[in-house]
Design a protein around this motif. Structure first.
Motif, mmCIF file in Angstrom:
data_model
loop_
_atom_site.group_PDB
_atom_site.id
_atom_site.type_symbol
_atom_site.label_atom_id
_atom_site.label_comp_id
_atom_site.label_asym_id
_atom_site.label_seq_id
_atom_site.Cartn_x
_atom_site.Cartn_y
_atom_site.Cartn_z
ATOM 1 N N LEU A 146 1.183 4.727 -7.760
ATOM 2 C CA LEU A 146 1.450 3.910 -6.567
ATOM 3 C C LEU A 146 2.547 2.896 -6.894
ATOM 4 C CD1 LEU A 146 -2.301 3.086 -5.793
ATOM 5 C CD2 LEU A 146 -0.881 4.703 -4.504
ATOM 6 N N PHE A 147 3.203 2.374 -5.846
ATOM 7 C CA PHE A 147 4.254 1.371 -6.075
ATOM 8 C C PHE A 147 3.692 -0.038 -5.882
ATOM 9 C CE2 PHE A 147 6.578 5.227 -5.459
ATOM 10 C CZ PHE A 147 7.611 5.113 -6.376
ATOM 11 N N GLN A 148 4.061 -0.924 -6.813
ATOM 12 C CA GLN A 148 3.684 -2.342 -6.715
ATOM 13 C C GLN A 148 4.106 -2.867 -5.355
ATOM 14 O OE1 GLN A 148 2.157 -4.369 -8.673
ATOM 15 N NE2 GLN A 148 2.403 -3.697 -10.791
ATOM 16 N N GLY A 149 3.183 -3.514 -4.653
ATOM 17 C CA GLY A 149 3.522 -4.123 -3.358
ATOM 18 C C GLY A 149 3.378 -3.169 -2.187
ATOM 19 N N GLY A 150 3.106 -1.890 -2.463
ATOM 20 C CA GLY A 150 2.901 -0.927 -1.373
ATOM 21 C C GLY A 150 1.546 -1.166 -0.720
ATOM 22 N N TYR A 151 1.401 -0.732 0.520
ATOM 23 C CA TYR A 151 0.128 -0.909 1.229
ATOM 24 C C TYR A 151 -0.289 0.433 1.798
ATOM 25 C CZ TYR A 151 -3.337 -2.689 4.557
ATOM 26 O OH TYR A 151 -4.500 -2.927 5.248
ATOM 27 N N HIS A 152 -1.522 0.833 1.505
ATOM 28 C CA HIS A 152 -2.018 2.110 2.015
ATOM 29 C C HIS A 152 -3.367 1.965 2.714
ATOM 30 C CE1 HIS A 152 1.329 3.914 -0.086
ATOM 31 N NE2 HIS A 152 0.938 3.344 -1.212
ATOM 32 N N GLY A 153 -3.724 0.745 3.128
ATOM 33 C CA GLY A 153 -4.966 0.538 3.850
ATOM 34 C C GLY A 153 -5.964 -0.259 3.030
ATOM 35 N N VAL A 154 -7.196 -0.287 3.507
ATOM 36 C CA VAL A 154 -8.195 -1.195 2.930
ATOM 37 C C VAL A 154 -9.332 -0.483 2.200
ATOM 38 C CG1 VAL A 154 -7.726 -3.123 4.497
ATOM 39 C CG2 VAL A 154 -9.365 -1.351 5.182
ATOM 40 N N ALA A 155 -9.225 0.833 1.982
ATOM 41 C CA ALA A 155 -10.245 1.508 1.171
ATOM 42 C C ALA A 155 -10.239 0.851 -0.210
ATOM 43 C CB ALA A 155 -9.919 2.995 1.052
ATOM 44 N N PRO A 156 -11.398 0.799 -0.886
ATOM 45 C CA PRO A 156 -11.432 0.105 -2.188
ATOM 46 C C PRO A 156 -10.357 0.573 -3.163
ATOM 47 C CG PRO A 156 -13.650 0.527 -1.430
ATOM 48 C CD PRO A 156 -12.736 1.191 -0.432
ATOM 49 N N TRP A 157 -10.041 1.873 -3.230
ATOM 50 C CA TRP A 157 -9.012 2.337 -4.178
ATOM 51 C C TRP A 157 -7.644 1.741 -3.858
ATOM 52 C CZ3 TRP A 157 -4.540 4.685 -2.649
ATOM 53 C CH2 TRP A 157 -4.514 5.259 -1.374
ATOM 54 N N ALA A 158 -7.411 1.422 -2.558
ATOM 55 C CA ALA A 158 -6.087 0.959 -2.126
ATOM 56 C C ALA A 158 -5.945 -0.564 -2.234
ATOM 57 C CB ALA A 158 -5.834 1.404 -0.691
ATOM 58 N N GLN A 159 -7.023 -1.253 -2.581
ATOM 59 C CA GLN A 159 -6.939 -2.715 -2.719
ATOM 60 C C GLN A 159 -6.627 -3.088 -4.172
ATOM 61 O OE1 GLN A 159 -9.300 -5.342 -0.545
ATOM 62 N NE2 GLN A 159 -10.027 -3.831 0.936
ATOM 63 N N LYS A 160 -6.486 -4.382 -4.391
ATOM 64 C CA LYS A 160 -6.110 -4.843 -5.734
ATOM 65 C C LYS A 160 -7.349 -5.327 -6.478
ATOM 66 C CE LYS A 160 -1.587 -4.651 -4.938
ATOM 67 N NZ LYS A 160 -1.800 -3.670 -3.881
ATOM 68 N N LEU A 161 -7.338 -5.092 -7.784
ATOM 69 C CA LEU A 161 -8.411 -5.614 -8.623
ATOM 70 C C LEU A 161 -8.352 -7.141 -8.540
ATOM 71 C CD1 LEU A 161 -10.663 -4.876 -10.523
ATOM 72 C CD2 LEU A 161 -9.038 -4.906 -12.408
ATOM 73 N N GLY A 162 -9.502 -7.764 -8.345
ATOM 74 C CA GLY A 162 -9.522 -9.224 -8.189
ATOM 75 C C GLY A 162 -9.750 -9.612 -6.736
ATOM 76 N N TYR A 163 -9.494 -8.701 -5.806
ATOM 77 C CA TYR A 163 -9.786 -9.009 -4.406
ATOM 78 C C TYR A 163 -11.303 -9.004 -4.217
ATOM 79 C CZ TYR A 163 -4.966 -8.333 -2.645
ATOM 80 O OH TYR A 163 -3.631 -8.446 -2.380
ATOM 81 N N PRO A 164 -11.814 -9.847 -3.324
ATOM 82 C CA PRO A 164 -13.263 -9.875 -3.099
ATOM 83 C C PRO A 164 -13.804 -8.489 -2.757
ATOM 84 C CG PRO A 164 -12.189 -11.681 -1.944
ATOM 85 C CD PRO A 164 -11.097 -10.813 -2.484
ATOM 86 N N GLY A 165 -14.892 -8.110 -3.434
ATOM 87 C CA GLY A 165 -15.553 -6.838 -3.122
ATOM 88 C C GLY A 165 -15.001 -5.645 -3.880
ATOM 89 N N ILE A 166 -13.985 -5.831 -4.693
ATOM 90 C CA ILE A 166 -13.360 -4.694 -5.403
ATOM 91 C C ILE A 166 -13.784 -4.711 -6.874
ATOM 92 C CG2 ILE A 166 -11.141 -3.610 -6.030
ATOM 93 C CD1 ILE A 166 -11.873 -3.621 -2.970
ATOM 94 N N THR A 167 -14.222 -3.546 -7.381
ATOM 95 C CA THR A 167 -14.640 -3.456 -8.785
ATOM 96 C C THR A 167 -13.559 -2.745 -9.596
ATOM 97 O OG1 THR A 167 -15.657 -1.270 -8.590
ATOM 98 C CG2 THR A 167 -17.031 -3.163 -7.979
ATOM 99 N N ALA A 168 -13.646 -2.890 -10.908
ATOM 100 C CA ALA A 168 -12.668 -2.238 -11.797
ATOM 101 C C ALA A 168 -12.703 -0.729 -11.587
ATOM 102 C CB ALA A 168 -12.966 -2.599 -13.245
ATOM 103 N N ALA A 169 -13.896 -0.188 -11.347
ATOM 104 C CA ALA A 169 -14.016 1.266 -11.175
ATOM 105 C C ALA A 169 -13.241 1.745 -9.941
ATOM 106 C CB ALA A 169 -15.487 1.650 -11.031
ATOM 107 N N ASP A 170 -13.132 0.879 -8.919
ATOM 108 C CA ASP A 170 -12.430 1.286 -7.689
ATOM 109 C C ASP A 170 -10.958 1.612 -7.946
ATOM 110 O OD1 ASP A 170 -14.638 0.967 -5.960
ATOM 111 O OD2 ASP A 170 -14.272 -1.196 -5.806
ATOM 112 N N THR A 171 -10.343 0.882 -8.867
ATOM 113 C CA THR A 171 -8.887 1.019 -9.032
ATOM 114 C C THR A 171 -8.488 1.583 -10.401
ATOM 115 O OG1 THR A 171 -8.765 -1.270 -9.795
ATOM 116 C CG2 THR A 171 -8.411 -0.910 -7.447
#
Ligand SMILES: Cc1ncc(COP(=O)(O)O)c(C=O)c1O
Length: 418
Positions: A146-171
């Protein structure tokens, strides 16, 4: 020039905040949206038509956010709405799908250069997730570039580590690279042999808060070859640009062919349907993935999409929007220059990004945008903007009048800088 006020919007927002988390959530709300300063913006719309919407205080705006993309033909386009009404009269959400679904798939296969098939869902994020799952099913590999700064929606895999509700396993399967940096992509492929299922990217780079970047000469041809040589699925997220660069797909516009391409926003002029299109070699993998939703096979949104795509083809909508966007952005730059403002335009003109570059902290930019909004041109600060087919030369002229008054006001306030 008279400026707007928003007493009803603010009163209704207080009411909303009591029963809805953050009042209005996500990109349409004042907390996560780019509505800065918040007092310059209305919060609730009452009605819309063509290129305009009216807020709950009765203020009219020339709308350059286009509902963040879906308004492509003009709000309440009569042809789209008639197609929806006709379908609603005979059935929408039914136990079995209707043939409207096939009609839309046939139309997309005929329209989109890289499409041999189409699969429908509701939101952009539904189809970016489905694209990734399809690539994983086809390759039996886990990772995605994926490209830094790209946006592909709000599924856990598409969010950033550190965002509320996101685990390391998601990304943990995401590998991030920088836009236009082919060597970095090549290294990621070399360092993860047999591990990368997919490279997902928008056709050009349109992050928030940054100048947008077009693909460098030869970038897509090299990336296409790298993916082909290494069995990696090239998925283009055309959720935002789709139908604003070329009806045949933004990969076609930039001269390459995606394996998978995601559409949403402009697909049905505001009706709720998204699509993943793909090549024959991935049809079996797409069939194998477990993927569906309560309303995904409803017919009225399919009818809306058929009417929208047909009309965009008839009008050559993308060409029209690129031309109007060019006229608008060049004019805004020229007016800005006359008042001492360095207004930088980036991205493609039908979906441009702009920023006043006279100061480093973006405050002048935010002030100018606020003064435009208060006079009836709806922009947000740090997100790309959108053109639609209903924006007329008259609207552009009126936007110039607003922009000039806004530049003059900000200049008077900051004699020390300008
Ligand atoms: C490029 C891109 N991909 C995916 C999405 C997600 O779409 P949605 O919000 O419809 O799920 C968006 C939404 O803004 C987008 O711009």
């Amino acid at each position: 020039m008279k400026t707007y006020s928003y007493p009803r919007s603010q009163e209704i927002f207080r009411r909303a905040s009591k029963v809805i988390p953050s009042g209005i959530y996500g990109h349409l709300g004042p907390s996560q949206g780019c509505f800065i300063p918040v007092q310059a913006y209305p919060f609730f719309a009452e009605r819309a038509k063509g290129a305009y919407f009216w807020d709950v205080d009765g203020n009219r705006f020339i709308d350059y956010m286009c509902a963040y993309g879906p308004n492509v033909l003009g709000y309440n386009d009569p042809d789209v709405d008639e197609a929806v009404s006709k379908q609603m009269a005979i059935g929408n959400c039914t136990t079995l799908p209707t043939t409207k679904m096939i009609e839309l798939a046939e139309l997309l296969v005929d329209t989109v250069a890289s499409a041999d098939w189409a699969f429908f869902a509701k939101n952009g994020g539904d189809v970016t997730s489905f694209a990734l799952m399809t690539a994983r099913a086809a390759t039996n590999r886990p990772k995605v570039i994926l490209f830094q700064g790209g946006y592909h929606g709000v599924a856990p895999w598409a969010q950033k580590l550190g965002y509320p509700g996101i685990t390391a396993a998601d990304t943990e399967n995401n590998i991030y690279v920088h836009w236009n940096n082919y060597e970095e992509i090549e290294a990621a492929v070399r360092d993860n042999p047999g591990q990368i299922a997919c490279l997902m990217a928008t056709p050009y780079h349109h992050p928030i808060f940054e100048d947008n970047q077009l693909p460098a000469e030869g970038f897509w041809a090299k990336v296409r070859k790298l993916c082909t040589d290494n069995g990696i699925v090239l998925a283009i997220d055309d959720v935002r640009c789709g139908f604003r660069l070329d009806n045949r797909g933004s990969d076609y516009y930039y001269g390459f062919k995606a394996d998978l391409i995601c559409f949403c926003k402009a697909l049905a002029n505001g009706w709720n349907v998204s699509a993943l299109c793909g090549t024959d070699s991935l049809k079996e993998a797409a069939s194998a993935v477990m993927y569906t939703g309560s309303y995904w096979l409803s017919s009225a949104p399919f009818a809306a999409a058929i009417a929208t795509v047909a009309k965009l083809r008839e009008l050559d909508g993308a060409k029209l929007m690129l031309a109007q966007g060019k006229k608008l952005t060049e004019g805004l730059q020229e007016i800005g220059r006359a008042y001492g403002f360095d207004l930088r335009i980036s991205g493609e003109p039908s979906m441009w990004f702009m920023r006043i570059a006279n100061d480093d902290n973006l405050l002048l930019h935010q002030e100018w945008i606020a003064e435009c909004v208060l006079r009836g041109a709806f922009f947000t600060n740090h997100h790309n903007l959108f053109i639609n087919c209903a924006i007329s030369d008259e609207d552009i002229k009126q936007t110039f009048v607003i922009a000039e008054d806004a530049f003059r006001t900000v200049k008077e306030r900051h004699p020390e800088i300008l």
